[in-house]
Scaffold this active site. Sequence first.
Site, mmCIF file in Angstrom:
data_model
loop_
_atom_site.group_PDB
_atom_site.id
_atom_site.type_symbol
_atom_site.label_atom_id
_atom_site.label_comp_id
_atom_site.label_asym_id
_atom_site.label_seq_id
_atom_site.Cartn_x
_atom_site.Cartn_y
_atom_site.Cartn_z
ATOM 1 C CD1 TRP A 1 -0.374 -8.651 7.852
ATOM 2 C CD2 TRP A 1 0.745 -9.953 6.430
ATOM 3 N NE1 TRP A 1 -0.442 -8.056 6.617
ATOM 4 C CE2 TRP A 1 0.247 -8.840 5.714
ATOM 5 C CE3 TRP A 1 1.478 -10.914 5.734
ATOM 6 C CZ2 TRP A 1 0.461 -8.655 4.358
ATOM 7 C CZ3 TRP A 1 1.692 -10.738 4.359
ATOM 8 C CH2 TRP A 1 1.190 -9.615 3.690
ATOM 9 C CD GLU B 1 1.857 -7.217 10.889
ATOM 10 O OE1 GLU B 1 2.520 -6.295 10.384
ATOM 11 O OE2 GLU B 1 2.301 -8.380 11.012
ATOM 12 C CE LYS C 1 0.824 -4.144 3.641
ATOM 13 N NZ LYS C 1 1.817 -5.058 3.043
ATOM 14 C CG HIS D 1 0.693 -2.655 8.305
ATOM 15 N ND1 HIS D 1 0.607 -3.969 8.703
ATOM 16 C CD2 HIS D 1 1.730 -2.598 7.439
ATOM 17 C CE1 HIS D 1 1.559 -4.671 8.110
ATOM 18 N NE2 HIS D 1 2.246 -3.855 7.341
ATOM 19 C CG HIS E 1 5.904 -5.677 13.448
ATOM 20 N ND1 HIS E 1 5.469 -6.509 12.424
ATOM 21 C CD2 HIS E 1 6.347 -6.500 14.444
ATOM 22 C CE1 HIS E 1 5.631 -7.772 12.797
ATOM 23 N NE2 HIS E 1 6.153 -7.788 14.010
ATOM 24 C CG ASP F 1 7.819 -2.961 5.417
ATOM 25 O OD1 ASP F 1 7.444 -2.520 6.507
ATOM 26 O OD2 ASP F 1 7.158 -3.786 4.769
ATOM 27 C CG ASP G 1 8.028 -6.056 8.927
ATOM 28 O OD1 ASP G 1 8.895 -6.433 8.116
ATOM 29 O OD2 ASP G 1 6.824 -6.300 8.780
#
Length: 413
Positions: free
Chosen positions: A180, A219, A221, A256, A280, A290, A320
């Site tokens: 990421w 990953e 976002k 995300h 995640h 998060d 996460d």
Amino acid sequence: MNAYERAKTTYQAIGVDTEAAMQLLANKPISIHCWQGDDVTGFDNGGAGGGIQVTGSYPGKARNFDELTADFMKACAMIPGKKRINLHASYAVAENGEQIERDKIEYRHFKPWVEFALKNNIGIDFNPTCYGHPMVKDNLTLSSPDEATRRYWINHCILSRRIANEIGKNMNDKILNNVWIPDGLKDVPADRLTPRLRLKNALDEIFAEPLPHVIDCVESKVFGIGVESYTVGSNEFYMGYAAGKPGVYNLLDNGHYHPTESTADKIPSLLCFFDKIPLHITRPVRWDSDHVVLFDDETREICKEIVRNDALDKVLIGLDFFDASINRIAAWVIGTRNVQKALLYALLMPHDKLKSAQNSGDFTTVLAISEDVKTLPFGDVWAAYCEAQGVPRDGEWLEGIRAYETDVLSKRG
């Protein structure tokens, strides 16, 4: 007849075997992120950054390897089921005051983690740490136009993959290695394509070496603080990259995406094309904030898609979140137990009956059963599962955390 036996009989009436459900759950590992225990600080003086923010100042944060592993094991004592620990490269353990540069990390810096994991029968997953470092230039790493910056992070990611492979070799396991990056721009870009071409070329170099003990993933976002207008590693970019790069997977993080998108819906879509889905689970509040995972609708829907599609072995579940406003060990316990609750809840649904009703066009039955199961005695099965796993039931574990806070956490500076 005790509460669990009554619940077992109730579920049998709708065709659900509670014993089989608990056994499936007991065999499903959850990858628990180490960074909840120290507010994403790490051991190399990097800290958070790249749109990652930890808020709160609850006392007792872990400050080193010994404290972090002790806290982690305290949490594990309250969490049923199989566990893995998810590490970032920034958690490299220095020897004799050594200053570890991220483009020079070696397996020896993670050997203490391997010894810890083997001793406690815990798996490991890994991540290069492409944030919180002076070599993140203008919020850019692998997509940077500066060749020296780009080379630094390519080298870091290559070394991270090799370390993950060595961990896997020594643990006789496969290690998920997740890339990421925080790359993006604050304002509307003049060129959206070129940074993505640079990122693609960087990833090609990073993934070039075959490593048999590594499961590679990227990953995406949607945005972050400081990169509100443009994210280089978008969902579309990484989805296309993974689809065209054998052996690389697209990790889903339910924080995300746009708030109206359903991560649960993405799981069966990817199952049509991929044999593995790294995942995640977090809790976004308005954005990718998060928060500690709840036993809420979104978490339950994600877990229902995993279970009803026989994908427990295909979806690699990690967590996460990071919260420094509450007891950090309690955060681990609450979030992980809630994911396991959601999995058990999904395992206790009559999915075959629901699928059959949908396929025959009987949507009345689908809605009726889906609503009826919400009031079945799920809590009694969860309590029996915790007891069988040798961990406290709901309402019983917090006292142990409070005692640890008094005896250990309160004595930290």
